[in-house]
Design a protein around this motif. Sequence first.
Motif, PDB file in Angstrom:
ATOM      1  N   TRP A 162       0.913  -1.191  -0.155  1.00 18.55           N
ATOM      2  CA  TRP A 162      -0.138   0.111   0.017  1.00 18.55           C
ATOM      3  C   TRP A 162       0.725   1.196   0.068  1.00 18.55           C
ATOM      4  N   TRP A 178      -5.537   1.647   1.182  1.00 18.22           N
ATOM      5  CA  TRP A 178      -5.918   0.883  -0.097  1.00 18.22           C
ATOM      6  C   TRP A 178      -4.682  -0.306  -0.243  1.00 18.22           C
ATOM      7  N   SER A 212      -3.027  -3.511  -1.867  1.00 17.12           N
ATOM      8  CA  SER A 212      -2.899  -4.327  -2.923  1.00 17.12           C
ATOM      9  C   SER A 212      -2.319  -5.727  -2.628  1.00 17.12           C
ATOM     10  N   ASP A 214      -1.294 -10.522  -7.546  1.00 21.90           N
ATOM     11  CA  ASP A 214      -2.319 -10.336  -8.800  1.00 21.90           C
ATOM     12  C   ASP A 214      -3.273 -11.610  -8.799  1.00 21.90           C
ATOM     13  N   GLY A 250      -7.570  -3.714 -10.810  1.00 24.48           N
ATOM     14  CA  GLY A 250      -7.964  -3.450  -9.248  1.00 24.48           C
ATOM     15  C   GLY A 250      -8.645  -4.740  -8.486  1.00 24.48           C
ATOM     16  N   ASN A 307      -7.294  -7.394  -7.376  1.00 22.69           N
ATOM     17  CA  ASN A 307      -6.370  -7.724  -6.232  1.00 22.69           C
ATOM     18  C   ASN A 307      -6.359  -6.662  -5.230  1.00 22.69           C
ATOM     19  N   THR A 308      -7.084  -5.576  -5.229  1.00 22.84           N
ATOM     20  CA  THR A 308      -7.086  -4.515  -4.171  1.00 22.84           C
ATOM     21  C   THR A 308      -8.481  -4.551  -3.083  1.00 22.84           C
TER      22      THR A 308
END
Length: 128
Positions: free
Chosen positions: A41, A51, A53, A56, A86, A88-89
Amino acid sequence: LEAINRGVLARQLPLLRQHYQRNRTVMESALRASLGEAATWVTPRGGFFLWVSLPDAVDTHRMIARAVAQGVIYVAGGAFFVDGTGANTLRLSFSLATPEKIVEGVTRVAAAVKEELAALGAAALVGR
């Protein structure tokens, strides 16, 4: 307007900034301790959310069921990306919870992430 004119807002802002900064720092520390390098992040300079991550292969929308089973919820990040990225966030809120609840929530999210990563690892092995 009256709160601004009387200086109420000016007096409260330093307290609010301190509160949100502390909660953000608690969340970042909990994420580092629980997920290590599996989560990344950018430290926000303001706001109420972090936020995050994940690798993937993780689909945070699909992972919500695992989080709910752990007794926690988050906002899947894909909904905020107009270009279809996004997945994977995720968005985690640190604004209202106590530091203790933040640590507990992050621990629960981390358990869901670890379950998802383990399932993805097993799926990758099956696909070989």
